[in-house]
Motif scaffolding. Structure first.
Motif, PDB file in Angstrom:
ATOM      1  N   MET A  85     -50.923 -85.524-163.724  1.00 43.32           N
ATOM      2  CA  MET A  85     -50.098 -86.350-162.802  1.00 43.32           C
ATOM      3  C   MET A  85     -50.098 -85.556-161.410  1.00 43.32           C
ATOM      4  O   MET A  85     -50.501 -86.016-160.279  1.00 43.32           O
ATOM      5  CB  MET A  85     -48.948 -86.798-163.063  1.00 43.32           C
ATOM      6  CG  MET A  85     -48.761 -87.919-164.299  1.00 43.32           C
ATOM      7  SD  MET A  85     -47.142 -88.094-165.062  1.00 43.32           S
ATOM      8  CE  MET A  85     -46.215 -88.826-163.401  1.00 43.32           C
ATOM      9  N   ILE A  86     -49.919 -84.134-161.569  1.00 44.80           N
ATOM     10  CA  ILE A  86     -49.642 -83.411-160.408  1.00 44.80           C
ATOM     11  C   ILE A  86     -51.110 -82.905-159.984  1.00 44.80           C
ATOM     12  O   ILE A  86     -51.295 -83.192-158.758  1.00 44.80           O
ATOM     13  CB  ILE A  86     -48.996 -81.984-160.760  1.00 44.80           C
ATOM     14  CG1 ILE A  86     -47.517 -82.409-161.142  1.00 44.80           C
ATOM     15  CG2 ILE A  86     -48.833 -81.160-159.625  1.00 44.80           C
ATOM     16  CD1 ILE A  86     -46.855 -81.291-161.758  1.00 44.80           C
ATOM     17  N   LYS A 128     -42.619 -88.706-159.987  1.00 44.96           N
ATOM     18  CA  LYS A 128     -41.722 -88.548-161.190  1.00 44.96           C
ATOM     19  C   LYS A 128     -42.737 -88.294-162.540  1.00 44.96           C
ATOM     20  O   LYS A 128     -43.442 -89.010-162.541  1.00 44.96           O
ATOM     21  CB  LYS A 128     -41.317 -89.843-161.211  1.00 44.96           C
ATOM     22  CG  LYS A 128     -40.161 -90.481-160.065  1.00 44.96           C
ATOM     23  CD  LYS A 128     -39.426 -91.581-160.463  1.00 44.96           C
ATOM     24  CE  LYS A 128     -38.564 -91.526-161.597  1.00 44.96           C
ATOM     25  NZ  LYS A 128     -37.874 -92.675-161.994  1.00 44.96           N
ATOM     26  N   LEU A 129     -42.284 -87.247-162.871  1.00 43.07           N
ATOM     27  CA  LEU A 129     -42.941 -87.000-164.298  1.00 43.07           C
ATOM     28  C   LEU A 129     -42.374 -87.505-165.552  1.00 43.07           C
ATOM     29  O   LEU A 129     -43.106 -87.464-166.491  1.00 43.07           O
ATOM     30  CB  LEU A 129     -42.900 -85.252-164.520  1.00 43.07           C
ATOM     31  CG  LEU A 129     -43.623 -84.408-163.028  1.00 43.07           C
ATOM     32  CD1 LEU A 129     -43.543 -83.094-163.581  1.00 43.07           C
ATOM     33  CD2 LEU A 129     -45.018 -84.796-162.928  1.00 43.07           C
ATOM     34  N   GLN A 133     -39.211 -82.524-162.997  1.00 43.64           N
ATOM     35  CA  GLN A 133     -40.235 -83.381-161.969  1.00 43.64           C
ATOM     36  C   GLN A 133     -40.625 -82.546-160.894  1.00 43.64           C
ATOM     37  O   GLN A 133     -40.989 -81.320-161.233  1.00 43.64           O
ATOM     38  CB  GLN A 133     -39.109 -84.227-161.164  1.00 43.64           C
ATOM     39  CG  GLN A 133     -37.942 -85.061-161.942  1.00 43.64           C
ATOM     40  CD  GLN A 133     -38.594 -86.244-162.699  1.00 43.64           C
ATOM     41  OE1 GLN A 133     -39.787 -86.603-162.625  1.00 43.64           O
ATOM     42  NE2 GLN A 133     -37.740 -86.747-163.673  1.00 43.64           N
ATOM     43  N   CYS A 134     -41.268 -82.988-159.962  1.00 45.70           N
ATOM     44  CA  CYS A 134     -41.903 -82.215-158.990  1.00 45.70           C
ATOM     45  C   CYS A 134     -41.694 -82.861-157.777  1.00 45.70           C
ATOM     46  O   CYS A 134     -41.999 -84.056-157.356  1.00 45.70           O
ATOM     47  CB  CYS A 134     -43.576 -82.382-159.274  1.00 45.70           C
ATOM     48  SG  CYS A 134     -44.704 -81.510-158.088  1.00 45.70           S
ATOM     49  N   LEU A 135     -41.365 -81.876-157.011  1.00 47.58           N
ATOM     50  CA  LEU A 135     -41.107 -82.459-155.453  1.00 47.58           C
ATOM     51  C   LEU A 135     -42.157 -81.689-154.513  1.00 47.58           C
ATOM     52  O   LEU A 135     -43.143 -80.616-154.983  1.00 47.58           O
ATOM     53  CB  LEU A 135     -39.755 -81.546-155.028  1.00 47.58           C
ATOM     54  CG  LEU A 135     -38.458 -81.680-155.569  1.00 47.58           C
ATOM     55  CD1 LEU A 135     -37.369 -81.252-154.875  1.00 47.58           C
ATOM     56  CD2 LEU A 135     -38.079 -83.277-155.735  1.00 47.58           C
ATOM     57  N   PHE A 136     -42.362 -82.228-153.261  1.00 48.67           N
ATOM     58  CA  PHE A 136     -43.417 -81.580-152.408  1.00 48.67           C
ATOM     59  C   PHE A 136     -42.730 -81.684-151.120  1.00 48.67           C
ATOM     60  O   PHE A 136     -42.241 -82.886-150.652  1.00 48.67           O
ATOM     61  CB  PHE A 136     -44.672 -82.119-152.529  1.00 48.67           C
ATOM     62  CG  PHE A 136     -44.975 -83.691-152.245  1.00 48.67           C
ATOM     63  CD1 PHE A 136     -45.516 -83.942-150.670  1.00 48.67           C
ATOM     64  CD2 PHE A 136     -44.828 -84.588-153.065  1.00 48.67           C
ATOM     65  CE1 PHE A 136     -45.507 -85.187-150.618  1.00 48.67           C
ATOM     66  CE2 PHE A 136     -45.009 -86.033-152.513  1.00 48.67           C
ATOM     67  CZ  PHE A 136     -45.464 -86.136-151.485  1.00 48.67           C
ATOM     68  N   VAL A 137     -43.109 -80.813-150.279  1.00 48.10           N
ATOM     69  CA  VAL A 137     -43.016 -80.975-148.727  1.00 48.10           C
ATOM     70  C   VAL A 137     -44.202 -80.548-147.858  1.00 48.10           C
ATOM     71  O   VAL A 137     -44.939 -79.621-148.528  1.00 48.10           O
ATOM     72  CB  VAL A 137     -41.867 -79.895-148.382  1.00 48.10           C
ATOM     73  CG1 VAL A 137     -40.323 -80.341-149.144  1.00 48.10           C
ATOM     74  CG2 VAL A 137     -42.100 -78.721-148.532  1.00 48.10           C
TER      75      VAL A 137
END
Length: 368
Positions: free
Chosen positions: A275-276, A199-200, A208-212
């Motif tokens: 954050m990332i 959550k940015l 925002q930023c997703l990751f898989v």
């Protein structure tokens, strides 16, 4: 008896002092990638202005060369002093490497809800965008501003699964109604083992930023899908920009409003990148970071994100690398980056004016 050196006339004296100022502005712009705008935000505007400042210095070189004056060294030396910034903005190569059958095909696309900027849903545009993805057949594609309806012509989750010939995806909606959803998505031809959200922003936003974590040939690697802080220009802002570009008329209140929005966006993106980067520093797998960074190659956010990893454009890009085609000046603001476990084989910007962003395509090889 030696001839006295020729004095320069008033016009050339004026142009020389203008050249000094252009060199100073270019030197200041070199600080933008390394100075956090949260600490001193004015430098971020010099980073944003790097392309036009660079162009004016190049014109100064041309002028002095044509006039056979040694002053062309002023801008030439200044440009060369910032070669690292220059190479981040311009790719000095004519073509990427050939396709590698072992490579992983990566795409990122800010789809703008599958419609042109400022317009309502348009079926023809949506179909062309889906066809574009189908033609490229990526192994993994990250979408920002992904739009889907629950059923019907715009059930785009179903459309993408058909194109990918795979049911592996992660979709996170940030705006929902009973009939439709808008958010971010990652589709993969490889099995997805894990998903997550960074959550940015605290408020409801698609920045925002997703990751898989995906598995290919028994190896896990991570994909970060990034959408950093948007500037959030409104219709009145774009109208003002059009007035300035077409008629050259400026307005103090409007300029201050735009400047304030840009300043806040610079600062928020710098926070979001940290954050990332912190999250990626503890990632147990090789990783790729791609998406819409909403910032230029001369910005603090982009350079901080690229620190210690590889930038596809810097590795394999050609030309100016423009990825935005909306009403704001057309800069490179979308990127594909990867940890040093990967090598970039090629990189392309697919210049199809469908969304307000061009999609990016790159092939990467994961080290054995």
């Amino acid at each position: 008896m030696r001839a006295k050196p020729k004095k320069i006339n008033f016009l050339e004296r004026f142009l020389l002092w203008t050249n000094y100022l252009l060199c100073a502005a270019l030197l200041i712009s070199y600080l933008a990638p390394v100075v956090n705008p949260e600490k001193f935000w004015p430098l971020a505007f010099f980073g944003l202005a790097y392309p036009p400042i660079l162009l004016l210095n190049m014109l100064a070189i041309l002028y002095w060369v044509l006039r056979r004056k040694i002053y062309f060294f002023l801008s030439l030396v200044t440009i060369l002093a910032g070669y690292h910034v220059l190479f981040n903005n311009i790719g000095f190569r004519f073509s990427s490497s050939k396709a590698n059958p072992e490579a992983i095909r990566i795409m990122t696309y800010n789809a703008h809800s599958f419609k042109p900027y400022g317009y309502n849903n348009d079926i023809a545009t949506k179909q062309q965008m889906l066809q574009l993805v189908d033609d490229q057949q990526p192994d993994i594609i990250s979408f920002q501003e992904f739009f889907t309806k629950k059923r019907g012509e715009y059930a785009l989750l179903d459309s993408m699964k058909k194109i990918m010939k795979s049911s592996y995806y992660y979709f996170k909606p940030f705006h929902s109604s009973s009939a439709e959803e808008i958010g971010m998505a990652i589709f993969s031809k490889f099995p997805i083992e894990n998903t997550g959200l960074i959550k940015l922003t605290d408020h409801i936003s698609d920045n925002q930023c997703l990751f898989v974590d995906v598995k290919r040939n028994g190896k896990l690697f991570r994909i970060y899908n990034v959408h950093l802080q948007s500037i959030r220009f409104g219709p009145e802002d774009y109208k003002y920009l059009d007035t300035v570009s077409q008629k050259g008329k400026t307005n103090y209140a409007s300029s201050r409003r735009l400047g304030s929005k840009l300043k806040q966006a610079f600062i928020r993106r710098s926070r979001q990148v940290f954050m990332i980067k912190q999250h990626a520093s503890s990632c147990p797998h090789p990783y790729i970071i791609n998406g819409d960074f909403n910032d230029t190659p001369s910005s603090f956010a982009v350079n901080t994100m690229a620190k210690g990893i590889k930038n596809a454009f810097r590795e394999k890009g050609a030309g100016l690398g423009r990825t935005y085609n909306g009403n704001f000046p057309n800069y490179q603001i979308d990127y594909i980056m990867a940890s040093n476990d990967f090598d970039f084989v090629n990189y392309r910007i697919i210049e199809k004016k469908l969304s307000d962003h061009y999609p990016l395509y790159s092939e990467v090889v994961l080290h054995q």
